[in-house]
Design a protein around this motif. Sequence first.
Motif, PDB file in Angstrom:
ATOM      1  N   GLU A   8      11.556  -1.471   4.357  1.00  0.00           N
ATOM      2  CA  GLU A   8      10.222  -1.967   4.674  1.00  0.00           C
ATOM      3  C   GLU A   8       9.581  -2.694   3.489  1.00  0.00           C
ATOM      4  O   GLU A   8      10.001  -2.552   2.337  1.00  0.00           O
TER       5      GLU A   8
ATOM      6  N   HIS B 253       5.415  -4.402   2.235  1.00  0.00           N
ATOM      7  CA  HIS B 253       3.972  -4.469   2.484  1.00  0.00           C
ATOM      8  C   HIS B 253       3.423  -5.697   1.771  1.00  0.00           C
ATOM      9  O   HIS B 253       3.718  -5.928   0.592  1.00  0.00           O
TER      10      HIS B 253
ATOM     11  N   ARG C  15      -0.661  -7.354  10.908  1.00  0.00           N
ATOM     12  CA  ARG C  15       0.296  -6.832  11.877  1.00  0.00           C
ATOM     13  C   ARG C  15      -0.371  -6.074  13.021  1.00  0.00           C
ATOM     14  O   ARG C  15       0.017  -6.218  14.182  1.00  0.00           O
ATOM     15  N   HIS C  16      -1.415  -5.282  12.694  1.00  0.00           N
ATOM     16  CA  HIS C  16      -2.025  -4.459  13.741  1.00  0.00           C
ATOM     17  C   HIS C  16      -2.805  -5.287  14.761  1.00  0.00           C
ATOM     18  O   HIS C  16      -3.165  -4.787  15.822  1.00  0.00           O
TER      19      HIS C  16
ATOM     20  N   TYR D  88       8.765  -5.546  12.849  1.00  0.00           N
ATOM     21  CA  TYR D  88       7.852  -4.464  12.443  1.00  0.00           C
ATOM     22  C   TYR D  88       8.335  -3.713  11.205  1.00  0.00           C
ATOM     23  O   TYR D  88       8.128  -2.514  11.065  1.00  0.00           O
TER      24      TYR D  88
ATOM     25  N   SER E 207       4.338  -4.376   6.760  1.00  0.00           N
ATOM     26  CA  SER E 207       2.928  -4.087   7.015  1.00  0.00           C
ATOM     27  C   SER E 207       2.067  -5.039   6.188  1.00  0.00           C
ATOM     28  O   SER E 207       2.544  -5.678   5.254  1.00  0.00           O
TER      29      SER E 207
ATOM     30  N   GLU F 128      -2.185  -6.045   4.711  1.00  0.00           N
ATOM     31  CA  GLU F 128      -3.591  -5.700   4.496  1.00  0.00           C
ATOM     32  C   GLU F 128      -4.326  -6.966   4.096  1.00  0.00           C
ATOM     33  O   GLU F 128      -3.716  -7.929   3.610  1.00  0.00           O
TER      34      GLU F 128
END
Length: 219
Positions: free
Chosen positions: A126, A128, A146-147, A189, A192, A194
Amino acid sequence: MKAMILAAGRGKRMMPLTSTLPKPMLKVAGKPLLAHHIINLRQAGIVDIVINLAWQGDKIKQYFGNGEAFGVTIQYSQECEGGLETAGGILHALPLLGEHFVVINGDVFTDYDMTSLTQLHLEPGEAHLVLVENPAHNPDGDFALRHLGPDSQKYTFSGISRFHADFFKGLTPGVLALGPILREKLAEYQVSTELYLGQWDDIGTPARLDELNQRLAVK
């Protein structure tokens, strides 16, 4: 945890300032961009740093040495002339980086608190990304949060990220761009995101560097 600062780029858009100097050595508020990153990382408790080198890399080595004078330990990842692009550079430096690491573009200026990246939990494979609001030179952005889904508003990649080393598993060493890999992994996915709303500047042209220094001088 270790960090890698990307400093191997040629900096063609910054000419003539980068004719004899690597772009991350250009000064903001009286210090090289690289020094600001090293200070931010040290304040976050990240003191093991890898810097990749290509164009005028000897100037970086001469200034920072092994990092002792800055309270950190610095290792260098030497690349071929012309560099390896972002993903290629990270892949080349993996033996120095360990399982979890932060990556920062050497040609941005930010007050982002790197401590938050040390507190993330990433599964194998993964990554970020820290995104920022779109500057005038990149109005369409790069990636969506992503969300909110892939069809939502896109924001600009800040050049600040954290990776699990397995994110690069199976990739072939050599010249390799990071953007297409991030898009593929976002769709799966494995990435992630922010949104950071604080200080961030991309030092992409001499005019942007001058503007930033002028803003900081009046603060």
